[in-house]
Structure formats: structure tokens, C-alpha cells
Design a protein around this motif. Structure first.
Motif, PDB file in Angstrom:
ATOM      1  N   ASP A 141       0.851  -1.184   0.000  1.00  0.00           N
ATOM      2  CA  ASP A 141       0.000   0.000   0.000  1.00  0.00           C
ATOM      3  C   ASP A 141       0.892   1.241   0.000  1.00  0.00           C
ATOM      4  OD1 ASP A 141      -1.831   1.993   0.339  1.00  0.00           O
ATOM      5  OD2 ASP A 141      -2.570   1.299   2.294  1.00  0.00           O
ATOM      6  N   GLN A 142       0.901   1.978  -1.091  1.00  0.00           N
ATOM      7  CA  GLN A 142       1.785   3.135  -1.205  1.00  0.00           C
ATOM      8  C   GLN A 142       1.329   4.305  -0.348  1.00  0.00           C
ATOM      9  OE1 GLN A 142       3.276   4.210  -5.148  1.00  0.00           O
ATOM     10  NE2 GLN A 142       2.445   2.294  -5.962  1.00  0.00           N
ATOM     11  N   THR A 143       0.159   4.201   0.267  1.00  0.00           N
ATOM     12  CA  THR A 143      -0.295   5.245   1.187  1.00  0.00           C
ATOM     13  C   THR A 143       0.112   4.941   2.625  1.00  0.00           C
ATOM     14  OG1 THR A 143      -2.436   4.172   1.597  1.00  0.00           O
ATOM     15  CG2 THR A 143      -2.281   5.654  -0.298  1.00  0.00           C
ATOM     16  N   ASN A 144       0.779   3.802   2.822  1.00  0.00           N
ATOM     17  CA  ASN A 144       1.175   3.375   4.160  1.00  0.00           C
ATOM     18  C   ASN A 144       2.692   3.488   4.296  1.00  0.00           C
ATOM     19  OD1 ASN A 144       1.900   1.881   6.493  1.00  0.00           O
ATOM     20  ND2 ASN A 144       0.042   0.647   6.342  1.00  0.00           N
ATOM     21  N   PRO A 145       3.198   4.393   5.145  1.00  0.00           N
ATOM     22  CA  PRO A 145       4.640   4.566   5.291  1.00  0.00           C
ATOM     23  C   PRO A 145       5.369   3.287   5.664  1.00  0.00           C
ATOM     24  CG  PRO A 145       3.474   6.366   6.362  1.00  0.00           C
ATOM     25  CD  PRO A 145       2.442   5.354   5.964  1.00  0.00           C
ATOM     26  N   GLU A 146       4.767   2.474   6.537  1.00  0.00           N
ATOM     27  CA  GLU A 146       5.413   1.228   6.933  1.00  0.00           C
ATOM     28  C   GLU A 146       5.539   0.272   5.748  1.00  0.00           C
ATOM     29  OE1 GLU A 146       3.364  -0.427  10.220  1.00  0.00           O
ATOM     30  OE2 GLU A 146       3.857   1.218  11.595  1.00  0.00           O
ATOM     31  N   ALA A 151       8.780  -2.282   1.728  1.00  0.00           N
ATOM     32  CA  ALA A 151       8.967  -2.512   0.296  1.00  0.00           C
ATOM     33  C   ALA A 151      10.411  -2.267  -0.106  1.00  0.00           C
ATOM     34  CB  ALA A 151       8.030  -1.620  -0.515  1.00  0.00           C
ATOM     35  N   TRP A 152      11.028  -1.236   0.438  1.00  0.00           N
ATOM     36  CA  TRP A 152      12.426  -0.955   0.096  1.00  0.00           C
ATOM     37  C   TRP A 152      13.340  -2.078   0.566  1.00  0.00           C
ATOM     38  CZ3 TRP A 152      14.859   1.840  -3.249  1.00  0.00           C
ATOM     39  CH2 TRP A 152      16.237   2.045  -3.110  1.00  0.00           C
ATOM     40  N   LEU A 184       5.773  -4.250  -5.731  1.00  0.00           N
ATOM     41  CA  LEU A 184       7.018  -4.012  -5.009  1.00  0.00           C
ATOM     42  C   LEU A 184       7.832  -2.909  -5.674  1.00  0.00           C
ATOM     43  CD1 LEU A 184       9.196  -4.656  -2.929  1.00  0.00           C
ATOM     44  CD2 LEU A 184       9.987  -6.494  -4.430  1.00  0.00           C
ATOM     45  N   VAL A 185       7.945  -2.956  -6.989  1.00  0.00           N
ATOM     46  CA  VAL A 185       8.729  -1.959  -7.718  1.00  0.00           C
ATOM     47  C   VAL A 185       8.091  -0.585  -7.592  1.00  0.00           C
ATOM     48  CG1 VAL A 185       9.591  -1.282  -9.983  1.00  0.00           C
ATOM     49  CG2 VAL A 185       9.616  -3.689  -9.319  1.00  0.00           C
ATOM     50  N   GLN A 186       6.772  -0.526  -7.684  1.00  0.00           N
ATOM     51  CA  GLN A 186       6.091   0.760  -7.559  1.00  0.00           C
ATOM     52  C   GLN A 186       6.301   1.372  -6.174  1.00  0.00           C
ATOM     53  OE1 GLN A 186       1.972   0.813  -9.059  1.00  0.00           O
ATOM     54  NE2 GLN A 186       2.366  -1.165 -10.036  1.00  0.00           N
ATOM     55  N   GLN A 531       5.867  11.051   8.350  1.00  0.00           N
ATOM     56  CA  GLN A 531       5.279  12.381   8.218  1.00  0.00           C
ATOM     57  C   GLN A 531       5.332  12.852   6.769  1.00  0.00           C
ATOM     58  OE1 GLN A 531       7.336  15.042  10.863  1.00  0.00           O
ATOM     59  NE2 GLN A 531       6.025  14.553  12.604  1.00  0.00           N
ATOM     60  N   ILE A 532       6.479  12.628   6.143  1.00  0.00           N
ATOM     61  CA  ILE A 532       6.667  13.090   4.762  1.00  0.00           C
ATOM     62  C   ILE A 532       5.721  12.360   3.822  1.00  0.00           C
ATOM     63  CG2 ILE A 532       8.314  13.221   2.851  1.00  0.00           C
ATOM     64  CD1 ILE A 532      10.509  13.400   5.047  1.00  0.00           C
ATOM     65  N   VAL A 533       5.596  11.056   4.003  1.00  0.00           N
ATOM     66  CA  VAL A 533       4.716  10.267   3.138  1.00  0.00           C
ATOM     67  C   VAL A 533       3.281  10.741   3.276  1.00  0.00           C
ATOM     68  CG1 VAL A 533       3.766   7.972   2.710  1.00  0.00           C
ATOM     69  CG2 VAL A 533       6.212   8.254   3.120  1.00  0.00           C
TER      70      VAL A 533
END
Length: 673
Positions: A141-146, A151-152, A184-186, A531-533
Motif C-alpha cells: 500500500d503506497q499510502t502506508n509509510p510502513e 517494500a524498500w 514491489l517496484v512501484q 510524516q513526509i509520506v
């Protein structure tokens, strides 16, 4: 081995971080010494077979740089003649130190920034990346910082130990849409975005890049930047001998830019000379003569300044007089300013002399050889990609970047902070990258689709590069203790076991404090990234310190603001290291008699913020708080606690040389392959 001799997981991790950080910065800073370059070893000095001066940089150079496509094809003379001689000429120029100028200089800023990044690469190369289990079907989920952080981590695992790199090359050749890649790549791409010109003749460059024939294009670009503009060049067209004198366009750009700054600096020295509080003419002459002294003579005066707690200007003038020199405060301030300005002028004159007027012309020679060896790559790139369109995209990006970063030209003001001009935030730069990311996707797609040979060259290099991060001696059963420093853990264990018990006790105490500091710093960094995300996703600005947090952009007008050394707003831990390196830079006392200042001192930050023309940027810097927090609210009623890096002097003093020797063993192993 007795239990008390063994390093725990957290201690080994802390020791690895301390030594790689310190040695990386030391080796980079020592490149300013000609003796360091002379004893660097291959490829700069092939005759040095043992004990290279910079073993860690040698390992990284051998592992990542020398095998780059194109660069691997240069002749040995490129390194021994062009690069080594150019580096030696710059070292012999004896450029000024931050200590003497009373502010953190550009060279110090660049060296610390480089060290902050390179130390992470060094740890990956020496210790490797520990292998961990991942799930290939995970939906992030790209809206979830964790999720982005995880993912990284998973991305690195599958790049290094899986086949994700091969899949990415295949997919990027098929499409220029990021959405077509797996989740994962996204998510890793989004994470990377968060982590991460006016003199350039764009019109001429774009016209040159539109030439259909690649050979003509190369000749045009080379002639545009490297052609010598003098009478000898014209006569050589008619059969005369080629001359290496004069300046090409690139050197003209360098010379004109530095000369314009010299003119501004001279105006300021004239103003000091004419001031009613100006030091005596004989004193001004002695300050000017300081720049002509040898590096050893200057270092003796700096040592005198530090040991006697007197300013560098006082130390320079005192040996000439039997009685101590006494200035009024305004006169002493002008003396320091005059010395700083004169050193700045001399620095620029030396750079012009070395880069633009040196005979032989090592700069032009090295660039010409690079163009020659990169000829096949440029030809393949020209055939695969519309380079003129690429330059237009690059210009558009740079225009937006400059518009965002030019604080003095911005009309935006922050009503919540007395109308002070706003500082670009991390989120601002993330939005900028998101705006222009499509251009890079199209470029990569065209290269991989149309340049099969070019794609193969860089695919092979990428595979070689990630191989350097594999742990070659992983434990049978992965445990934190076994992977604290990866493959380098046994070397660290050897170092600690050779210490006598009293010294080992001191080291372990410092490691324990530093390990706790790293844990807190990691948590702080992840919280700030979250915070940034969130701010990026909601398009709401959470004002944070933009990276890098250099002193030149740290003019705090808010008297209640806290130290920036907490790492506030940093998307990565390396930014804290960079700030720490800058903050600990020793700077001359600001008064005739007083303590040595540091780069983080308010007076030093104010001096560093002064531009060449003498003006200061009117900006304000926040501590990473949201709008609500800046208006007085605090999360859960708590003030965020500052992080201070603990002292690790005993660790460095007792183990640095042994660490260098362990790294030299890797140089010898690579040399024997």
C-alpha cells in the motif's frame, strides 16, 4: 575465545558504523594532500603495491568504478597522467580551510556530503546485505509509510539475492509506465523518490544533438565544449601546429563565473580598507601574505590559534610584534572578514589557474579521453533515444528545481512566522520529482527497447555491482549476532579481542551508548519519513528542513527553534551524519580571545549564509512540525527530545588503524584475483 571477548550483535553493528563513518570521512578529506594521492596506489600510482593511503576508497573504486561501461576502457595514462596530475595540481594549490575563513566552506560541505553517502556503500561492500526471506506476491500500500519502508527492504533483498533486476530490465523494455510493474517496484520507486544551469548553452546543445549522424554529433559536442578559442587555433586550421594554450568553452564558463565572484569579493575588501575601523595597512598586508604561506606554516598558526584560544587573525599578526596585538571589537571583526575575503579571492584565482590555464591542460585532456572511450555508448544512446527531447526534459526539470530553490526570488511568505520567506520542504522536492518522473521512465524504456547492446552493457554491470553486496559467508542459521556486521564481523571480533582488558572496557562502554543512539536515530528517521509520506499523499505541506541541512540555509529567525541536529525532516539517517560532520567543523574564535567555535555555532551559520556579494538570505527554518504544532500545539503534550551523537573517541583511537589494516587485506585479495 572467552565470552567477555565476544562482540554482541548491537556492539558489532555500532562498531562497524563508527569505524566506516570515521575512516570514510578521513580518507576523503585527506585527498586534499598531494602525499595521499601519491601513495593512493593503482590506478593513480601503480608503483604502490602495499599499504595504500586510502584502502577503503581503493576497495570501492575497484568494486564499483573501474568496471563501469566506458570507464573500464580508458588507458592507464588517463589515471596516471590526467587524473592524478589534475588532483595533484589542485592539492598543491593549497585551497583555504574553513577554520581560517570563519565559515563552513563549499569543499567541506561537499566532502562531508560525499562521506555521508559513501560510508553506507562501504558498509554494504564490506559486510554485505544479510539475506532474509521475502514474499513475492505481497501487495504494498503506497499510502502506508510502513509498507514503503518494508517494500524498500524487500526490494533490496530480491535485487541482490533474487531475479528482480532481470525482471525489471525486461519489463522496462516493454513499457514506459510505472503502473505496469509489480507492486514491489512501484512502492520502492515511491520510497526512492522521497529519499532522494543558467550558464549552460541549452539552445546550442539541443541543436547539436539534433544532428542525424552520431559521429557528427560527437564532434560537434566535443568542439562546442573543448575547442580552444585563440589565434593558434585559427592558424592550426590552415596547417599550423596545434596549441594547448587558451581556453575552451567549458573553461570559459568556469573562468567567467569565478571571475565575476572575484570582482564582487574585491568590492568588499575595498570597503573594509576604506572603513574607519579598518586594521592598519601593515596588518592588512600581513593578513594578505598569510595566503601565500605553505600549508605547514598555515597549520602551525592554526595550532597556535587553537592552543592559545585566540583568533586566527590574532595568531597571524602576533608573531610579528613583541607586544600582543589588541584590536577594538569592530576592527577585529573586519580583520577576520578581510582575511576570509582575501582567501576566497585567492581560492578562485587558483582554481582558474589549475582548471583553465594549467600547462599541460589535464582537464581538457581527461574529458577528451572520456568522450573517446564513451563514443560507442553515446552512439548507441543516440540511436536509441531522442537526445534533443531528453535535454529539453532535463532543462524543464532544472528550471523547476531552480525556481523552487531560489528562496530570495520567491514571493511566498509564511503568515504563521512573521511573514518570513518559506524554505522548500522535503515534500516540495518529492512533488517536483513526481512531476518529472515520467520523462525518466520514457528515457529508460527507449534505451532498453531500442539499444539492445547498450542495455546489455549496463545490465551486466548492474549484476556485477549487486554481487558486491552479497554476503559470501552467511551463517547456516541467520541470527542477529552473526550478521551484525555481515562478512566483516570476524574482522571486528579480531580487533576487539586484541585490546587489553582496560581498553576493551572503555570501548564497550562507548559502543553501548552509540548502539542506543543508533536505535533512537533509526526510529526518529522512520517517524519523520512517515510524516513526509502522509504529507505527500495529502498534498499538505508539513514544513521540514530540506536536505541537505547545510549551514548556508540555516539562518534561524525563530528564537524558539531547536537545534537542527535532531535529524528532523530527514528521510534517511545519512542526513543526520552529514549535519553532524558539518556541525563539528572547527572554526576560528570569533573574538580575539575565546574558544574555538564549531560549524553548528550560530555565528558560524550566520557567516556561512552570507553570499559572495555580502547579502544574507531572509529565510526561516522549522523543526519539522506541522502547521498545528507550529501554532503552539505539541503531540501528546511532549517536546521532541534532541539527539546527540555520543563521544566515541576511544573507539576511533584504539581501533582505527587496525580497521584500516583489515580493509587493506581486501585490497590485496582483489589485486590477486
Amino acid at each position: 575465545m572467552q565470552a567477555e571477548d565476544c562482540l554482541s550483535s548491537r556492539h558489532a553493528h555500532a562498531l562497524f558504523d563508527i569505524l566506516t563513518s570515521h575512516v570514510t570521512l578521513t580518507e576523503i578529506e585527506n585527498l586534499k594532500l598531494s602525499k595521499t594521492v601519491a601513495s593512493f596506489g593503482p590506478p593513480l600510482e601503480p608503483s604502490i603495491k602495499h599499504r595504500p593511503s586510502s584502502p577503503l576508497l581503493r576497495v570501492l573504486l575497484q568494486s564499483f568504478i573501474l568496471d563501469l561501461p566506458g570507464l573500464r576502457s580508458v588507458t592507464p595514462h588517463f589515471w596516471t597522467d590526467s587524473i592524478r596530475q589534475l588532483a595533484t595540481a589542485l592539492d598543491d594549490a593549497n585551497l583555504s580551510e574553513s577554520y581560517d575563513k570563519g565559515s563552513v566552506g563549499i569543499r567541506r560541505t561537499l566532502s562531508t556530503a560525499t562521506a555521508s553517502i559513501v560510508e553506507s556503500v562501504a558498509r554494504g561492500r564490506l559486510g554485505g546485505c544479510p539475506k532474509q526471506a521475502t514474499k513475492e506476491d505481497t501487495n504494498y500500500d503506497q499510502t502506508n509509510p510502513e509498507h514503503l519502508i518494508q517494500a524498500w527492504d524487500d526490494f533490496l533483498q530480491r535485487i541482490i539475492y533474487g531475479d528482480l533486476l532481470n525482471k525489471m530490465f525486461v519489463k522496462a523494455a516493454e513499457t514506459d509506465k510505472l503502473a505496469d510493474h509489480e507492486s514491489l517496484v512501484q512502492a520502492a520507486h515511491q520510497y526512492a523518490l522521497i529519499m532522494v544551469h543558467r550558464l549552460m548553452p541549452y539552445f546550442l546543445v539541443k541543436q547539436t544533438l539534433k544532428v542525424g549522424n552520431a559521429a557528427s554529433m560527437l564532434n560537434g559536442m566535443t568542439q562546442l565544449l573543448l575547442a580552444k578559442m585563440n589565434l593558434s587555433t585559427i592558424t592550426s586550421w590552415f596547417g599550423g601546429q596545434h596549441s594547448d594554450s587558451g581556453m575552451n568553452l567549458l573553461q570559459q564558463i568556469i573562468s567567467q563565473a569565478l571571475s565575476a565572484e572575484i570582482a564582487e569579493l574585491r568590492k568588499r575588501t575595498k570597503a573594509i580598507e576604506q572603513s574607519k575601523d579598518s586594521p592598519h595597512k601593515s596588518h592588512l598586508e600581513e593578513l594578505r601574505n598569510y595566503a601565500s604561506k605553505t600549508a605547514d606554516e598555515q597549520e602551525k598558526l592554526r595550532t597556535s590559534s587553537q592552543s592559545h584560544s585566540i583568533s586566527i587573525a590574532t595568531a597571524i599578526l602576533s608573531p610579528k610584534h613583541s607586544e600582543p596585538i589588541t584590536f577594538s571589537p569592530p576592527t577585529h571583526t573586519l580583520a577576520l572578514d578581510y582575511l576570509s575575503l582575501h582567501l576566497s579571492i585567492l581560492d578562485r584565482e587558483k582554481l582558474i589557474r589549475v582548471l583553465c590555464h594549467h600547462t599541460p591542460d589535464h582537464l581538457t585532456t581527461s574529458i577528451r579521453e572520456l568522450v573517446k572511450v564513451y563514443d560507442p555508448i553515446i552512439r548507441a544512446l543516440h540511436n536509441a533515444v531522442d537526445l534533443a527531447a531528453g535535454v529539453s526534459d532535463l532543462q524543464s526539470f532544472l528550471d523547476d528545481l531552480i525556481a523552487l530553490s531560489l528562496l530570495d526570488k520567491s514571493g511566498d511568505r509564511d503568515k504563521s512566522n512573521n511573514g518570513a520567506k518559506k524554505v522548500p520542504t522535503v515534500q516540495d522536492y518529492v512533488h517536483l520529482l513526481q512531476k518529472h518522473q515520467k520523462s525518466s521512465h520514457v528515457f529508460i524504456h527507449q534505451v532498453l527497447k531500442n539499444g539492445k547492446e547498450l542495455s546489455q552493457w549496463y545490465h551486466e554491470y548492474a549484476l556485477h555491482a549487486i554481487e558486491q553486496y552479497k554476503q559470501h559467508h552467511p551463517p547456516a542459521t541467520p541470527t542477529p549476532e552473526a550478521t551484525a556486521a555481515g562478512d566483516f564481523t570476524p574482522s571486528l571480533q579480531t580487533l576487539i579481542s586484541t585490546l587489553p582488558p582496560p581498553s576493551r572496557h572503555l570501548v564497550l562502554q562507548e559502543l553501548d551508548r552509540y548502539a542506543s543512539f543508533l536505535t533512537s536515530l533509526s526510529l526518529r528517521s522512520k517517524q519523520k519519513m512517515a510524516q513526509i509520506v502522509r504529507a505527500s499523499l495529502t498534498s499538505q505541506t508539513i514544513t521540514t528542513t530540506h536536505s541537505p541541512i547545510t549551514p548556508s540555509s540555516n539562518s534561524d529567525s525563530d528564537s524558539n527553534s531547536k537545534s537542527h541536529r535532531t535529524g528532523d525532516g530527514n528521510p534517511g539517517m545519512f542526513l543526520y551524519k552529514w549535519q553532524h560532520f558539518l556541525d563539528r567543523t572547527p572554526i576560528t574564535p570569533g573574538t580575539q580571545h575565546g574558544p574555538v567555535r564549531k560549524g553548528g555555532s550560530e555565528s558560524v551559520k550566520e557567516a556561512t549564509a552570507v553570499g559572495v556579494e555580502g547579502s544574507k538570505p531572509v529565510v526561516t527554518m522549522y523543526r519539522g512540525k506541522s502547521e498545528g504544532e507550529r501554532e503552539g500545539g505539541k503531540e501528546e503534550g511532549e517536546e521532541e527530545q534532541e539527539l546527540e551523537m555520543p563521544d566515541v573517541g576511544n573507539v576511533v583511537r584504539l581501533l582505527e588503524m587496525g580497521f584500516r589494516d583489515e580493509v587493506r587485506k581486501l585490497v590485496d585479495v582483489r589485486k590477486g584475483e
